[in-house]
Design a protein around this motif. Sequence first.
Motif, PDB file in Angstrom:
ATOM      1  N   UNK A   1       0.637  -0.619  -3.358  1.00 52.35           N
ATOM      2  CA  UNK A   1       0.229  -0.094  -2.055  1.00 52.35           C
ATOM      3  C   UNK A   1      -1.000  -0.851  -1.587  1.00 52.35           C
ATOM      4  N   UNK A   2      -1.107  -0.997  -0.273  1.00 54.69           N
ATOM      5  CA  UNK A   2      -2.262  -1.651   0.335  1.00 54.69           C
ATOM      6  C   UNK A   2      -2.891  -0.677   1.322  1.00 54.69           C
ATOM      7  N   UNK A   3      -4.195  -0.420   1.137  1.00 52.73           N
ATOM      8  CA  UNK A   3      -4.968   0.378   2.071  1.00 52.73           C
ATOM      9  C   UNK A   3      -5.988  -0.537   2.734  1.00 52.73           C
ATOM     10  N   UNK A   4      -6.394  -0.194   3.945  1.00 55.61           N
ATOM     11  CA  UNK A   4      -7.412  -0.963   4.647  1.00 55.61           C
ATOM     12  C   UNK A   4      -8.363  -0.003   5.342  1.00 55.61           C
ATOM     13  N   UNK A   5      -9.666  -0.174   5.090  1.00 56.67           N
ATOM     14  CA  UNK A   5     -10.664   0.702   5.689  1.00 56.67           C
ATOM     15  C   UNK A   5     -11.736  -0.128   6.408  1.00 56.67           C
ATOM     16  N   UNK A   6     -11.962   0.102   7.703  1.00 53.92           N
ATOM     17  CA  UNK A   6     -11.256   1.085   8.520  1.00 53.92           C
ATOM     18  C   UNK A   6      -9.928   0.586   9.083  1.00 53.92           C
ATOM     19  N   UNK A   7      -9.702  -0.731   9.001  1.00 52.38           N
ATOM     20  CA  UNK A   7      -8.481  -1.282   9.578  1.00 52.38           C
ATOM     21  C   UNK A   7      -8.538  -1.287  11.091  1.00 52.38           C
TER      22      UNK A   7
END
Length: 509
Positions: free
Chosen positions: A99-105
């Motif tokens: 999985x890939x998360x991005x903050x804040x994106x």
Amino acid sequence: MACISHNFGASMKIGRLPVASQRQFPNKFSQLFFQQPRNFTSKFCDSQYYRHSNRHRIFNSVSSVNGVSEERVSVLVIGGGGREHSLCYALKRSHSCDAVFCAPGNAGISNSGDATCIEDLDIFDSTAVIDFCCKWGVGLVLVGPEAPLVAGLTNDLLKAGIHAFGPSSEAAALEGSKNFMKSICDKYGIPTAKYEMFTDPLAAKKYIKEQGAPIVVKADGLAAGKGVIVATTLQEAFEAVDTILVNGSFGKAGSSIIVEEFLEGEEASFFALVDGENALALESAQDHKRVNDGDTGPNTGGMGAYCPAPVLTQELQSQVMSSIILPTVKGMSKEGCKFVGVLYAGLMIEKKSGLPKLIEYNVRFGDPECQVLMVRLESDLAQVLLAACKGELNSVTLEWAPGSAMVVVMASNGYPGSYVKGTKIQNLEEAEVAAPGVKIFHAGTAVDADGNYVATGGRVLGVTAKGKDLEEARDRTYRAVEEIKWEGGFNRTDIGWRALPLKQTSSKW
């Protein structure tokens, strides 16, 4: 067997992840079940710094490809620009990345399906970032922008036992302080422009008068890519000194300045992954800093780039590694602040000598150079970054798609000065299919109430394409640019102009 993980491409508030779905990984098995927050115990989030807190633990998994063990990982990318979009794009294609998360994106990252954006995670709050990683099983954090690095996010992640790709705050001083970078160059014999550091504007002006113009004036600290003034006259140089030291236009970043000799030649960008002791070169790239065609107008964060850069021959790349990158890596280790992350060397291939000199260091992937690198990278980025975090880069080789890639930045009218936000952008879907190999990376977009993309920043889109050579990559990129309808934006029309007479072809394409 199936591996259960989150859907890519959602946007969410902390604690409200989308419902998990199954992704198939042929010939792989995995023990990762990623449907809810973790309460498994592992080496992550179990350090002395963190073990007494009442937080969830991260659960690692191991998969096998043809009998070879491979650590599976979920990744959090810190940042929300075009660079971070391209990193998410590469990680999504990594076989070992669950999985890939991005903050804040941003809206484009979310809508493209390249990552799940966590819009309300404060990336300058280390505790909040660690909480998120431990709750949702993140085993690797990739820090995109320089500011969280200088603020010490990596330091805190490592204390919590979480792999972090990016230098400590001490090592990030290579970018955070130009004076520090120059002192490393002096101490370890790294070729760079002659310079002096000043806090007194009168002393600075006296030195400038002695040296003559053209000359370069730089704010010592981080100034969002705008703290460098290439002065063609003495008056421009004096005004730059006043802007930085007297008027305080860059705040604390301008409490001191570097006055540097002007180097004439061709600029190039050189990137190397570093694990503290070893360095692994990435493909070469060339940025276009000036805002207008013909490399005129004020400096920007970058208006376009291409990869590879013909100016950086194999011989020059070897020289850069031996005379600039490796002495820096060894020097930082001797100084007691080992560098782990990506070293981005801004170079000048000096006209009179033909040799590379270091202009500046950045301690993260360049933007927009990262975009052209990531569309050509064929290796598993997650595994490469984990190897760097573990000090194992000497066992890594990188695979690249043949040919070339180009990115053209589309920016808001007025950039790099003041600009209007909220202007409507249309036809992005049509642009991505205007030619083969096109990918649009979002740097500063949001979605309005009617579902339209709107501009929220200065640099807004990075229209990118691959081709069998630079000419084809350029033609495909500009065909996509022409499809985009955006009255509030502009772009350079000559990205790649220096290299096209030296265009490369590839029989492998």
